[in-house]
Write an enzyme that holds these catalytic residues in place. Structure first.
Site: not given
Ligand code: H2U
Ligand code: ZN
Length: 349
Positions: A52, A55, A78, A115, A155, A161, A163, A166, A168, A170, A313-314, A318-319
């Site tokens: 990781c 870590c 990075d 972790h 996220n 999405g 990544s 662990h 965290h 942003q 849900k996507f 319509y959305e």
């Protein structure tokens, strides 16, 4: 027609923060509940992962090594989306081809050396340390003369999405305020101007009176499903006191914020007994060195799951072409989140 008629009738609700509409189709909830509660064991089980990049003690992708941190750890991303030193340039052609250079700083905040933990599984005092780091980063970044906005966001989960599991988040600090905070700011200014009161103070007052959409609360904060929620289990965390950024919170309120985020995410995890994915973030005043009495500090949680750990849900069809639509009403979503316990399912004996 009154509100009780609308409960079972297709209707649209207005998001006063974005001044946009969401279509609500509660009659579709009358169809049989098809979703079984699927369990997916997503949470990592190891406290330390030698592979990781977050870590303690490990090398990150560009070769820099993390210190043996014991609580939280902040580093410059990075692979940053924004750079602090870019030449100031603009292009414009017939009002159609318009662009300008954008300055920024991107950071990553590790919440814990462990972790396998997430906010809902950390101790209240550990989450409080994360709140302190957010406030400290906010202070440091907004002290830079060119910074106009600081977005703190997480996220969470592969579905969103993220990544790495662990724990965290942003932080992006920009030289220009981004679209959504700008829209929310304009709506809050308009409301204050027209009605002489803060939009979110007034909204919180209505929700406290009604209680139907409130999930949990403490002395400093209320977590609720907003009347105009788009995502099935979308929530809004509002400070009771009118403050416009995280630096405005006092010591107790910092504890209260840690408490409410922890309790809300425990409820999320318990809903489908899974590591509930979401994108969350704080909305705070523009940092343009002006007074912003219209701005009310808050956090949004946008989780994609719909009726089980595997059904999401996507926002398509319509959305994408017209506007957002939901079936499960905000009131039913709030009741379901209220009905789950605040003891995390993985901590149960
Ligand atoms: P997300 O999980 O929300 O994608 O955030 C992880 C961030 O960590 C991502 O922006 C950065 C990525 O650029 N990162 C590093 O800064 N160093 C690394 O060694 C890997 C990932
Ligand atoms: Zn790790």
């Amino acid at each position: 027609m009154n509100w009780d008629d609308l409960r079972e009738t297709p209707h649209r609700r207005r998001n006063p923060l974005l001044r946009e509409w969401v279509l609500v189709s509660p009659q579709r909830m009358q169809r049989p509940w098809l979703g079984q509660v699927a369990k997916s064991a997503v949470a990592p089980s190891i406290k330390y992962d030698p592979d990781c990049y977050l870590c303690p003690g490990n090398a990150r992708a560009q070769g820099l090594r993390n210190p043996a941190y014991k609580a939280t750890f902040v580093f410059d991303n990075d692979f940053p989306s924004l750079l602090p030193n870019v030449p100031d340039s603009k292009v414009e052609k017939d009002g159609l081809l318009v662009a300008q250079a954008e300055r920024g700083i991107c950071r990553v905040v590790c919440f814990s050396p462990r972790h396998d933990l997430t906010i809902p599984r950390m101790k209240p005092e550990e989450v409080r340390l994360v709140v302190d780091v957010w406030a400290e980063q906010y202070r440091e970044l907004t002290a830079l003369p060119w910074v106009q906005h600081v977005e703190i966001f997480e996220n969470h989960g592969v579905l969103m999405g993220a990544s790495n599991p662990h724990p965290h988040c942003q932080i992006w600090a920009n030289g220009e305020a981004p679209n959504i905070p700008v829209s929310e700011g304009a709506a809050q200014s308009e409301y204050l101007q027209n009605r002489g009161k803060c939009l979110l103070c007034a909204y919180l007052g209505l929700e406290i009176e009604n209680r139907e959409r409130i999930i949990c609360e403490n002395e400093g904060f209320v977590a609720l499903v907003p009347y105009w929620a788009v995502w099935p289990f979308e929530t809004l965390v509002l400070s009771r006191r009118h403050v416009s950024n995280i630096m405005g919170l006092n010591e107790n309120e910092r504890d209260n914020l840690a408490d409410i985020l922890r309790r809300l995410t425990i409820r999320y995890d318990n809903l489908f007994e899974t590591a509930f994915p979401y994108s969350m973030g704080f909305h705070q005043q523009p940092e343009d060195r002006k007074e912003h009495p219209e701005w009310h500090f808050h956090a949004h949680y946008f989780p994609p799951l719909l009726r089980s750990a595997t059904v999401q849900k996507f926002m398509v069809g319509y959305e994408m072409l017209a506007g957002p639509q939901r079936d499960i009403t905000a009131e039913i979503a709030a009741a379901r989140l209220r009905d789950v316990p605040e003891l995390h399912y993985l901590e149960r004996a």
